[in-house]
Structure formats: C-alpha cells, structure tokens
Design an enzyme around this catalytic site. Structure first.
Site, PDB file in Angstrom:
ATOM      1  N   ASP A 771      81.638  12.846  33.316  1.00 56.22           N
ATOM      2  CA  ASP A 771      81.851  11.532  33.928  1.00 56.22           C
ATOM      3  C   ASP A 771      82.196  11.637  35.403  1.00 56.22           C
ATOM      4  O   ASP A 771      83.077  10.949  35.903  1.00 56.22           O
ATOM      5  CB  ASP A 771      82.949  10.765  33.177  1.00 56.22           C
ATOM      6  CG  ASP A 771      84.283  11.505  33.211  1.00 56.22           C
ATOM      7  OD1 ASP A 771      84.272  12.715  33.526  1.00 56.22           O
ATOM      8  OD2 ASP A 771      85.312  10.872  32.923  1.00 56.22           O
ATOM      9  N   THR A 772      81.489  12.493  36.121  1.00 59.05           N
ATOM     10  CA  THR A 772      81.762  12.636  37.548  1.00 59.05           C
ATOM     11  C   THR A 772      80.972  11.657  38.389  1.00 59.05           C
ATOM     12  O   THR A 772      81.315  11.416  39.548  1.00 59.05           O
ATOM     13  CB  THR A 772      81.418  14.062  37.999  1.00 59.05           C
ATOM     14  OG1 THR A 772      80.015  14.287  37.794  1.00 59.05           O
ATOM     15  CG2 THR A 772      82.206  15.091  37.217  1.00 59.05           C
TER      16      THR A 772
END
Length: 860
Positions: A771-772
C-alpha cells in the site's frame, strides 16, 4: 447428368433419340422434350445430380409412380411410361419378360431362368412337319399378355394384385412347357413300339398303311420350314445362354464414343498413356471427372485461385495429362475473366521460355504452336498427337501460370508490398513470403536467394536490427532463430547487456545468435589498428601510411608540442594574454578530415561510461559546425546512455557552459539522422543570460536506443531576439536550468506495520510493501542480487522525501505471483529500507483498495 438449362435439354434429347433408335424405336423430338420437362417436374434433382444409371433411373420410376398416385394418371404424358421402360431395359440389358419376372418377390431368379429355358426348348422341338405347332401359338399369346401388362399399366394396380397376377402368368407358362414335354415323350414311346413290332422281312403293307403313307407323302413339301427330328439325350442338361453382343455405351460416355468414331475429338480429354513404360505413347481418352471440375470451381469461388487447397486441386487435375485446349477450357470454366486473362498471359510467357530452354536439346523440336495449341495444332485432333514430353511441358507451364495468379485484392507489386507488421512474428512473415515467391517461381536456388533478400529488406526495424550482424553470413535458419523471441523488451535487454559488457549492440547480437560458420563467439580477436575482427594488429594488412604525424610546436602559445585546436593556454611564452581561440573554421576543417574537436569528443566510445571530471567545461565558441554553411552548432553527448520507451524523457549532458553571444538566444533541435535511428530530441530554448550546462532532452521514439559518448545528437541555433519592456520576475537566470524529470511518486509513509507480499522476480522471492501507492516497482538496494546488472539513470524519485542516485535493472525481469505473471523494469534504490511493489504489478494481480463504502472501492 451435371448439365441443366437449354444445353442440358438438348443433350438429353439427343442421347435419348440415339439410344432408342438403336433398338428400332423412333421418338419425335417434341415427345422427347415433353418427357424431359416432365422428368424435371417429377425429379428436379436429375439434371444436376443424376445420371443414366440403373440406380438413378429406378429412383425416377418410383417418383413417377408417387406422382401418378397423388395427381392421377391423366397428369402423366402418354409416352412417359414406354420411354422409361425402354431406357430401363437398356440399362439392365434384359428383356421385358425377365424384368417382370424379376419384380415378383415370390419367384426366385433360379426358378424363373429354369422356366424360361424349358419354354424355349419345348417350343423349338415342337416343330416337326408342316406349320408351327400349337405350343408356339400359346407361348406367343402368353408373351403378348405379359407385354401388354408391362407397357399399359405397370404402376396403376395395387401392389398385392400385381404380385398375384404375375404369379398366375408364371404358373401358366410352366404348365404349357410341362404339357408339351409330356406329349412329346408319349409320341416317341409310341413310335419306338411300332418300330420294334415291324416285320422287316415282309415288304407287303396293309391297305391302311399304304393309305397313311400316301397321305403323308402328299403333304411332304407343303411346309418350307422343315425341321428334322432331333434325338433327345437321356440326360437332359440345361442349355447354355446365348452370348449377346454388348450394348454400346450409354449417356455422355456413349455420345463421346460416337463422336470419336466420326472424328470429332472436342471432348477427348484427358490424354491417358496406358503403356507400362515411358516409351509407350499410345493415348487413350477418358473424360475428366466432373466432380473434380466442380471441386476446382468451388474452391476458386470460395477460397480464391491461390489458396493452398485450390492449388492442391490444380495439382490433382494436372496429373491427368491435359492438352493445351483442355487447359484453356478448364481455366476459362473455373476462373473469373480477369484471372483467366492473367493465367493465359503467364502461360504464354512460360511457354516462350520453355521453347528457348529446349532449343537444340531434344531430337523432336518443340515449337510454340505445340505448347499454345495454335497454328497447325489448333484443333483438338492434332493436339492428341503430341508426345509425352510436350504434354509434360504443357502441364508444367499451366500449373506455374496458375500459381502466379495473385490473391484477391493484390494485383500488383505483391513482393514489394509484402511487409512484416510491427506485431507480426517473423516466422509468420516468412511463411507469407515463401507462399508468394513459390507462387511466382518453382523451388530452387533462385527462389531461395530471393526469399533471403526479401526476408531482410521487408522485415520490420526490430528484426532488421537482429539480423543485421549476420545478414551476409547467416542462413534463413539463423534469421528465424535470431528473431524467434523478437520483442521490444528483448531488444532493450540486449542493449543493456551490450552496454554492461562494453560492446557495440551489433557485436553483441552477432556473438549471441551466431551468424556464420563459427557460431557463437567465433569472431576471433579484434585488430587494434583497423578495428576489424579475425586478426591482430601485427597481421593487419590495411595501409599504415595514413597515420597522423605528431604535432609540432604550438603556433598559438609556443610553449608546447600540441595542436593549435587543443591549446588551452591563456598566456603565451612571453606572458602576454591570448585572445579566445577561433575554432569555427579550424573545427570545420578537422571535422571534414574526421578529427574530433575536443578531447572528450574524440575519446574512445565505451571506455568511459561516466563524466570525465578532469575535462574542463566548454564554451559556445568551442562548438563545431558540420560544414562551413551549417546553420547550427553540433552538440555531442558526453556520456554513454541507453534509452528505452519506459524511461521517458532523459537529459543528456554536453559539458557546454557559458553565456550566449550578446543579443542572441539559443534553440536546440534534433538531427534527422538520429530520428531515423529512433532517437527523438525535444526542442528547447537557451536564454541569453543562462550560465549553466546545456543539456539536451531526448527520448526513445521506437525501441531501445544506445547513445555513445562523443556522438552528435542535436544542434544549437543562435537566433537574434527583440527585447521589450516587459515586467521581469527574476533579475538573472544564472545556472538554474531543467528540473527533475521522469518522477515516480509514492504518497504514503512507510512503516513495519504495512501489508507485505512475496513476489518472485526471475525465480527469486522478494518481500515488499503493497500500500505504498508507487507507480513503479522500486527494489531496495539490500535486496538486489549483486550479479544482476543495473545502470544509472538521470531520473530521480520524489514523494515525501527525495531519492537520488537511482539505478535501474539492465534487463527485463519476469515476475510471478500465483497464476499471474508479467515483465517489469524495476528501479533500484540503495537507500530504500523496503522494497515497494508499484502499480505496474498490483494492477496485474488485481489488488483492490477497500473501504466501508462499496462506492469508494476501486481496482488499482
């Protein structure tokens, strides 16, 4: 019969009249036409699919009976049943009596033959003296009754009544035969007893005997049909059936047989040689199978004349030894008018070439009239006298002319327009190319040379780059093997690998895929003198007198032995300041001779992969011109670079600094030769007060592009500009120039609590964050294998922080997660604490961002 319309009607009427006339029956043309029209009405399939054979004709009879039952007997023409019965008798080669008896299911064929044989035997022996016996009269009466039954009402009675009546007639015939045989036997026994009781020593006869003898003598010559009594054997044998003369051929074959007897050889095709050896040239004529012609016409209409299946049917027709006239008839009947004209033109050209090739090689001279069927060989009767060798040439030329017919929609420049598509595989392109070439010429050395030449010229740019190193020494198999995995990703990886090894792209491709007798790595040593492979410097045979003489005393500073163009002194030997070096004319001369204008630009390509920190920056006055009339100053790259489509816009350093001449501004434009190689230069403006390094914005236009150090990539145009009293935002531009380009963004903080995912890259497992929000996958420096090649890029990463010194993988990597896989070019960041999986992977594995509201959920 395969023929419909008025032509089919005329053919059927003529065949029908000829067949019935041979049996002594005359049928008017109007009656025959009426029967043919009724036949089409009852059996519409017969003109196209039927023929004059027993099976089809019985089917016609059944349909006539069904038609009479539905519409009544008045709807049937008067002559329909007699004509049908006569033709059926011809087709079965039997008499009317045998046909009727064979239809009775209760009487076997053996019983019928025995009864008829006894009937004929008894009737032949009943003739003794005087007129015909009563047996013949009774037999004739029964035969007349049977004949009337056949011709009057063969189908009107019901099936059961027909069978019973037929049985009664057969029983009557048997009774007549048996009765006559018994009467004959009793008469012979009586004569034998009287003969044994005769007294041969007494010549006197009684008055009754003399009266009987005189009465018999008086009638001795009354009957001309005197038949002597024949003594019957005790063992009665079945008489042998008389051998009939075979009936003439029926149908279309019979019509052709009659035409051959009269000398009309229009339909005498194909010519078949029945001899066991090649020397036996006795021709026999057979009709070309109608199904073959139908199949050929159907293939041409549905798939085209040049389809593989159509050519296979043509080869099957060619095995029949057709004459020139037959080939023209076949082509005219199956091809369209335009294709027939093309076939005829090509056939004439092939025939002329055959005459030229065979001149003086054979005992029997082959003329053009023989091959074309013209002149004295115009008639079919003269063409059948051609030898087997001539017919072979006719067949060969006809097939080659057929193969030369282009596909539908491609009438001209077939080979020139046969190009490989950008997404088309090379092997598919070679298949289309071979099909087109073999359609024009037979297989041989000439066709192979043409295919190899077109396989290079008509290939797309990607395959041409792969084939170029082995173009002259490689074979078609080498071409196909080199382009087997041709794709932009493969070319980009090969370019990266060549740069990492310090080799040229063409040299690396040649060493990787082979390209000649030596195969991979067979180039041998490289000569340091001429740069060619296969020998070393001491064995070089190139001219050695072209070396440049060492420089003398510098005429500018008079302090050292170097070239004037390379002089960097600001003061001469006496300490006097020197004016700026005028390099425009000097550099132009040096450029024509092939001499580089600066140490950096003449440096060896590939030796220095980075900037030379010892080289001082250049000024605008140091830039060379291509020719004295060139409008722009050449800008060269001072660094080896590899550009790919995914890199976007990159900045190429030139080490050129300093302000522009007063009153001018600079415009950077590209070179047309570089654009042809796939390098696109973005135009840029250099302000007159700019003091920083001039850089060129470039990107790969098509595939991966390699830029070598010292290579000219752009031009700088110095243009005058007009100053207006506009408001000024900043006093000086200074050295501020381009900003960061090709950014890769991430928008979330990184911590250990983030979700992690294992993904394999080239078989090696990597653990990274999900989830960057990164657009591109970034691999941490500590996770990157040391033996995997990388190269530095001009890009930087921006997000919450700034990452510099970004590298990128030099080869494409295949990622795999469960059943999903793909190709990526990840970035490598030494200072990154975790590997970041970007959207380039997450969108392929269908990662979803979920919230409590379904409306806010979406796919990456």
């Amino acid at each position: 019969m395969g023929v419909s319309g008025s032509k089919g009607q005329k053919l059927f009427v003529s065949v029908l009249q000829r067949l019935l006339s041979e049996r002594g029956l005359h049928v008017k043309e109007s009656s025959a036409i009426e029967f043919y029209q009724f036949l089409i009405k009852v059996s519409p399939w017969f003109p196209e699919e039927g023929g004059l054979n027993l099976q089809d004709w019985k089917r016609v009879g059944r349909e006539m009976k069904k038609y009479a039952a539905e519409h009544g007997t008045d709807s049937i023409p008067k002559q329909a049943y007699p004509i049908w019965l006569q033709l059926r008798e011809i087709l079965t080669e039997q008499s009317d009596l045998v046909l009727l008896s064979a239809e009775a299911k209760s009487v076997t064929e053996e019983e019928l033959e025995e009864g008829l044989t006894g009937l004929l035997s008894a009737s032949s022996q009943e003739k003794t003296y005087g007129t015909r016996g009563t047996a013949y009269a009774e037999i004739d009466t029964e035969v007349d009754k049977l004949s009337e039954h056949i011709y009057d009402e063969p189908y009107e009675e019901k099936e059961k009544a027909d069978k019973n009546e037929e049985k009664d007639h057969v029983r009557k015939v048997k009774k007549i035969v048996q009765r006559k045989e018994n009467s004959e036997h009793k008469r012979k026994e009586k004569d034998q007893k009287a003969f044994l009781a005769t007294d041969w020593n007494n010549d006197d006869l009684s008055p009754e005997d003399w009266d009987d003898l005189e009465e018999q003598a008086a009638h001795y010559h009354d009957d001309d049909e005197l038949i002597l009594p024949v003594k019957r054997k005790v063992d009665k044998k079945k008489p042998l059936a008389l051998r009939r003369k075979p009936l003439p051929p029926v149908g279309f074959a019979g019509a052709m047989a009659e035409a051959r007897e009269k000398g009309d050889l229009t339909f005498t095709f194909p010519v078949v040689f029945m001899g066991e050896s090649d020397d036996d040239d006795t021709p026999v004529w057979e009709p070309l199978p109608l199904k073959t012609l139908k199949e050929l016409q159907s293939a041409v209409r549905t798939m085209g004349p040049s389809a593989p299946y159509t050519l296979q049917v043509v080869d099957m027709v060619a095995s029949q030894w057709l004459t020139p006239s037959d080939w023209h008839q076949t082509a005219r009947a199956t091809l369209s008018p335009g294709d027939y004209v093309l076939w005829r033109t090509e056939y004439e050209e092939k025939s002329k070439e055959t005459v030229q090739k065979t001149a003086g090689k054979r005992k029997g001279k082959v003329s053009l009239d023989m091959l074309l069927g013209t002149g004295q060989f115009l008639s079919p009767s003269s063409q059948i006298k051609l030898s087997k060798d001539v017919l072979k040439d006719v067949t060969t030329n006809a097939v080659l002319a057929w193969r030369a017919i282009p596909p539908p929609g491609v009438k001209k420049t077939v080979l020139a327009g046969l190009k490989q598509g950008n997404e088309e595989s090379y092997e598919t392109f070679i298949s289309r190319l071979e099909e087109a070439v073999y359609r024009m010429m037979p297989r041989g050395e000439g066709s192979d040379i043409l295919i190899k030449q077109l396989a290079w010229e008509n290939a797309n740019s990607l395959c041409q780059d792969l084939i170029r190193p082995m173009r002259k020494t490689g074979t078609m198999q080498d071409y196909i093997r080199a382009c087997l995995d041709a794709s932009p990703a493969v070319v980009q990886g090969m370019a990266y690998a060549a740069a990492m090894r310090g080799q040229k792209y063409s040299t690396f491709v040649k060493q990787t895929y082979g390209g000649g007798k030596g195969g991979q790595g067979s180039e041998g040593p490289v000569c340091f003198s001429c740069g060619k492979t296969g020998h070393i410097k001491r064995d070089c045979k190139e001219e050695k007198g072209s070396k440049r003489a060492p420089p003398g005393l510098c005429p500018r500073c008079k302090k050292g032995y170097h070239w004037k163009s390379e002089c960097k002194s600001k003061f001469d030997k006496d300490g006097n300041p020197l004016p700026p070096l005028e390099t425009n004319a000097e550099n132009s001369k040096n450029l024509v001779k092939g001499q580089s204008p600066s140490p950096t630009q003449k440096g060896d390509k590939g030796k220095d992969s980075g900037l030379n920190p010892e080289a001082p920056p250049f000024t605008i006055h140091d830039l060379p011109r291509g020719t004295p009339g060139s409008a722009g100053l050449d800008l060269s790259s001072q660094k080896d670079l590899i550009l790919s489509l995914e890199d976007g816009v990159s900045l190429v350093p030139t080490l050129v600094k300093g302000t522009l001449p007063e009153g001018t501004t600079g415009l950077i434009i590209g070179r047309s030769s570089n654009y042809k190689k796939g390098l696109e230069v973005l135009p840029g403006v250099i302000d007159s007060d700019f003091q920083g390094e001039i850089k060129v914005m470039v990107k790969a236009a098509k595939n991966a592009v390699i830029i070598h150090k010292g290579e000219r990539i752009a031009q700088l145009l110095l243009l005058p500009y007009l100053k207006l009293p506009n408001p000024i935002i900043k006093e000086e531009r200074g050295s501020e120039g381009f900003g960061s380009t090709s950014h890769v963004h991430w928008v979330q903080e990184i911590s250990d609590s983030r979700p992690m995912l294992h993904i394999s890259l080239n078989g090696r497992r990597f653990l990274g964050l999900l989830d960057t929000g990164a657009d591109k996958t970034c691999i941490a420096g500590r996770d990157w294998p040391a033996n995997w090649p990388i190269h530095q890029t001009e890009s930087s990463l921006q997000g919450l922080g700034m990452a510099c010194g970004v590298a990128r993988s030099s080869q494409p990597l295949r990622w795999q997660h469960e059943d999903k896989s793909g190709i990526i070019h990840p970035f490598v960041i030494p200072t990154l604490p975790f590997t970041l999986w970007g959207r380039d992977i997450m969108k392929e594995i269908k990662v979803r961002l979920m919230t409590d509201s379904p409306d806010d959920s979406q796919d990456l």
